[in-house]
Design a protein around this motif. Structure first.
Motif, PDB file in Angstrom:
ATOM      1  N   PHE A 226       7.873   2.355  -1.141  1.00  0.00           N
ATOM      2  CA  PHE A 226       9.251   1.617  -1.109  1.00  0.00           C
ATOM      3  C   PHE A 226       9.189   0.443   0.007  1.00  0.00           C
ATOM      4  O   PHE A 226       9.752  -0.629  -0.347  1.00  0.00           O
ATOM      5  CB  PHE A 226      10.400   2.659  -1.122  1.00  0.00           C
ATOM      6  CG  PHE A 226      11.833   1.835  -0.972  1.00  0.00           C
ATOM      7  CD1 PHE A 226      12.512   1.494  -1.960  1.00  0.00           C
ATOM      8  CD2 PHE A 226      12.325   1.948   0.146  1.00  0.00           C
ATOM      9  CE1 PHE A 226      13.698   1.033  -1.947  1.00  0.00           C
ATOM     10  CE2 PHE A 226      13.440   1.346   0.611  1.00  0.00           C
ATOM     11  CZ  PHE A 226      14.102   0.859  -0.494  1.00  0.00           C
ATOM     12  N   VAL A 227       9.008   0.960   1.222  1.00  0.00           N
ATOM     13  CA  VAL A 227       8.806   0.265   2.311  1.00  0.00           C
ATOM     14  C   VAL A 227       8.127  -0.970   2.081  1.00  0.00           C
ATOM     15  O   VAL A 227       8.373  -2.248   2.343  1.00  0.00           O
ATOM     16  CB  VAL A 227       8.520   0.916   3.763  1.00  0.00           C
ATOM     17  CG1 VAL A 227       8.223  -0.178   4.777  1.00  0.00           C
ATOM     18  CG2 VAL A 227       9.409   1.962   4.029  1.00  0.00           C
ATOM     19  N   SER A 228       6.801  -0.958   1.344  1.00  0.00           N
ATOM     20  CA  SER A 228       5.854  -1.892   1.096  1.00  0.00           C
ATOM     21  C   SER A 228       6.603  -2.837   0.075  1.00  0.00           C
ATOM     22  O   SER A 228       6.340  -4.183   0.207  1.00  0.00           O
ATOM     23  CB  SER A 228       4.637  -1.294   0.565  1.00  0.00           C
ATOM     24  OG  SER A 228       3.686  -2.445   0.319  1.00  0.00           O
ATOM     25  N   GLY A 229       7.280  -2.326  -1.052  1.00  0.00           N
ATOM     26  CA  GLY A 229       8.082  -2.985  -1.844  1.00  0.00           C
ATOM     27  C   GLY A 229       9.013  -3.854  -1.245  1.00  0.00           C
ATOM     28  O   GLY A 229       9.156  -5.230  -1.555  1.00  0.00           O
ATOM     29  N   VAL A 230       9.651  -3.551  -0.147  1.00  0.00           N
ATOM     30  CA  VAL A 230      10.771  -4.253   0.579  1.00  0.00           C
ATOM     31  C   VAL A 230      10.332  -5.338   1.354  1.00  0.00           C
ATOM     32  O   VAL A 230      10.649  -6.561   1.254  1.00  0.00           O
ATOM     33  CB  VAL A 230      11.527  -3.168   1.505  1.00  0.00           C
ATOM     34  CG1 VAL A 230      12.504  -4.041   2.576  1.00  0.00           C
ATOM     35  CG2 VAL A 230      12.468  -2.157   0.577  1.00  0.00           C
ATOM     36  N   ILE A 231       9.273  -5.020   1.979  1.00  0.00           N
ATOM     37  CA  ILE A 231       8.456  -6.106   2.763  1.00  0.00           C
ATOM     38  C   ILE A 231       8.237  -7.306   1.842  1.00  0.00           C
ATOM     39  O   ILE A 231       8.174  -8.597   2.257  1.00  0.00           O
ATOM     40  CB  ILE A 231       7.410  -5.381   3.697  1.00  0.00           C
ATOM     41  CG1 ILE A 231       7.724  -4.624   4.512  1.00  0.00           C
ATOM     42  CG2 ILE A 231       6.324  -6.672   4.191  1.00  0.00           C
ATOM     43  CD1 ILE A 231       6.717  -3.758   5.205  1.00  0.00           C
ATOM     44  N   PHE A 232       7.661  -7.280   0.765  1.00  0.00           N
ATOM     45  CA  PHE A 232       6.740  -8.246  -0.287  1.00  0.00           C
ATOM     46  C   PHE A 232       7.777  -8.610  -1.415  1.00  0.00           C
ATOM     47  O   PHE A 232       7.501  -9.539  -1.801  1.00  0.00           O
ATOM     48  CB  PHE A 232       5.661  -7.480  -1.079  1.00  0.00           C
ATOM     49  CG  PHE A 232       4.310  -7.515   0.077  1.00  0.00           C
ATOM     50  CD1 PHE A 232       3.490  -8.552  -0.100  1.00  0.00           C
ATOM     51  CD2 PHE A 232       4.110  -6.331   0.693  1.00  0.00           C
ATOM     52  CE1 PHE A 232       2.485  -8.716   0.886  1.00  0.00           C
ATOM     53  CE2 PHE A 232       2.892  -6.478   1.373  1.00  0.00           C
ATOM     54  CZ  PHE A 232       2.189  -7.512   1.365  1.00  0.00           C
ATOM     55  N   LEU A 233       8.907  -8.015  -1.363  1.00  0.00           N
ATOM     56  CA  LEU A 233      10.121  -8.222  -2.338  1.00  0.00           C
ATOM     57  C   LEU A 233      10.961  -8.996  -1.722  1.00  0.00           C
ATOM     58  O   LEU A 233      11.542  -9.906  -2.100  1.00  0.00           O
ATOM     59  CB  LEU A 233      10.315  -7.146  -3.302  1.00  0.00           C
ATOM     60  CG  LEU A 233       9.353  -6.714  -4.320  1.00  0.00           C
ATOM     61  CD1 LEU A 233       9.904  -5.676  -5.182  1.00  0.00           C
ATOM     62  CD2 LEU A 233       8.838  -7.924  -5.371  1.00  0.00           C
ATOM     63  N   LEU A 234      11.682  -8.247  -0.707  1.00  0.00           N
ATOM     64  CA  LEU A 234      13.075  -8.837  -0.344  1.00  0.00           C
ATOM     65  C   LEU A 234      12.987 -10.435   0.428  1.00  0.00           C
ATOM     66  O   LEU A 234      13.846 -11.126   0.321  1.00  0.00           O
ATOM     67  CB  LEU A 234      13.820  -7.794   0.570  1.00  0.00           C
ATOM     68  CG  LEU A 234      14.114  -6.652  -0.132  1.00  0.00           C
ATOM     69  CD1 LEU A 234      15.117  -5.654   0.693  1.00  0.00           C
ATOM     70  CD2 LEU A 234      15.000  -6.990  -1.355  1.00  0.00           C
ATOM     71  N   PRO A 235      12.186 -10.625   1.479  1.00  0.00           N
ATOM     72  CA  PRO A 235      11.960 -11.609   1.969  1.00  0.00           C
ATOM     73  C   PRO A 235      11.634 -12.867   0.996  1.00  0.00           C
ATOM     74  O   PRO A 235      12.487 -14.028   1.242  1.00  0.00           O
ATOM     75  CB  PRO A 235      10.847 -11.602   3.134  1.00  0.00           C
ATOM     76  CG  PRO A 235      10.801 -10.240   3.388  1.00  0.00           C
ATOM     77  CD  PRO A 235      10.921  -9.589   2.067  1.00  0.00           C
TER      78      PRO A 235
END
Length: 330
Positions: A226-235
């Motif tokens: 989930f953290v990896s998805g946040v890093i590559f999706l939200l910014p």
């Protein structure tokens, strides 16, 4: 004479029984070997046979594949053949077309036609690595393309200053980060203990589908995913939203730019399609989607998006149309 005949018959029967026993042993040994090899294989979901009209869905999928292959290959050839298209903008379009050529549809079609839905452990790992790298790299690439659109419309006189080749270098560096991220996740996922059942409820290998086969607690790893998805999706999503918001504001304020409104909206629709699917898969909890929705969402960015990207991004592009006419004349 009768004793000799009876003894020869007994010898023949004994020989036949020995042959049958050896054949049976060989068959059992081969079956045992096949079982051993199949234990390391995964079984993928048959996407087409699960529908009421499998051949219709198969034909539509193949048609979408052919359109995507033709359009993306044409874009790559035109950009590389025309020196006037050697700019950061078309470098980004070229990278997007290369990514869209990497698809799992041919393997799906081959599995449907042959009836063999097995995939080796190594093959599954290769699919995982390729898919995760492409998704993360495309997230960064779409953000760079949104910024390119913003600069071209809002600051056309400064476009060549802000969109220098160094921007392309940053995109490549981001792709290397996506590659490293994929490598870490794939290595960890493949070292997890898997249960006896190897049936993946998905038409290609993907981490959320594989985690359902693991015989261990994966909650901590899912948090890391989930953290990896946040890093590559939200910014990238934040950058894309800000870029298109300013772009739309500039277009609506200027009468001379109204003709670009449809093009900008088309870009936003394709980007939204990709990110909605990615967020649904990697950021939303499992309770928010069923296995059927999981498969439908995956169809959006494995079949539909690669077909729409070259059409939407290049349909109204005058430079691409001019390069196409130039190649046709040759």
């Amino acid at each position: 004479m009768e004793k000799q005949k009876s003894s020869s018959q007994r010898d023949e029967l004994g020989g036949l029984e020995a042959l049958q026993e050896s054949d049976a042993e060989g068959h059992n040994e081969g079956f045992h070997i096949n079982n051993q090899t199949s234990k390391s294989d995964f079984i993928l979901l048959d996407l087409f046979l699960g529908t009421q009209a499998p051949w219709v869905l198969f034909a539509v999928t193949i048609l979408a594949l052919l359109v995507a292959l033709f359009c993306n290959t044409t874009i790559i050839i035109l950009i590389r053949a025309d020196s006037r298209l050697h700019s950061p903008m078309y470098f980004l379009l070229n990278q997007l077309s290369v990514m869209d050529l990497s698809t799992f549809v041919p393997q799906m079609a081959l599995a449907f036609l042959s009836g063999n839905h097995h995939i080796s452990f190594v093959g599954c790992g290769a699919q995982l690595f390729l898919f995760m790298t492409l998704v993360a790299a495309e997230c960064l690439l779409l953000a760079a393309m949104a910024y390119d659109c913003y600069m071209a419309i809002c600051y056309p006189l400064r476009y060549s200053i802000f969109l220098r080749p160094s921007v392309c270098v940053l995109v490549v560096a981001g792709s290397l980060g996506a590659l490293l991220n994929a490598l870490v996740h794939v290595v960890y996922t493949l070292t997890l203990p898997y249960c006896t059942s190897r049936e993946i409820l998905h038409f290609f290998c993907e981490i959320p589908a594989l985690l359902k086969l693991v015989c261990a607690d994966t909650s901590q790893y899912e948090k890391g995913l989930f953290v990896s998805g946040v890093i590559f999706l939200l910014p990238p999503i934040s950058a894309i939203t800000a870029s298109y918001e300013r772009t739309l504001f500039t277009i609506l304020r200027s009468m001379s730019l109204r003709k670009t409104l449809a093009t900008c909206c088309s870009y936003m629709s394709v980007v939204s399609l990709f990110y909605v699917a990615a967020i649904n898969k990697y950021l939303l909890p499992k309770s928010y989607h069923s296995p059927q929705q999981y498969v439908v969402v995956s169809l959006l960015y494995t079949i539909l998006t690669p077909m729409l990207n070259p059409v939407i991004y290049n349909l109204q592009n005058k430079d691409i149309a001019r390069a196409f006419r130039k190649v046709r004349k040759k």
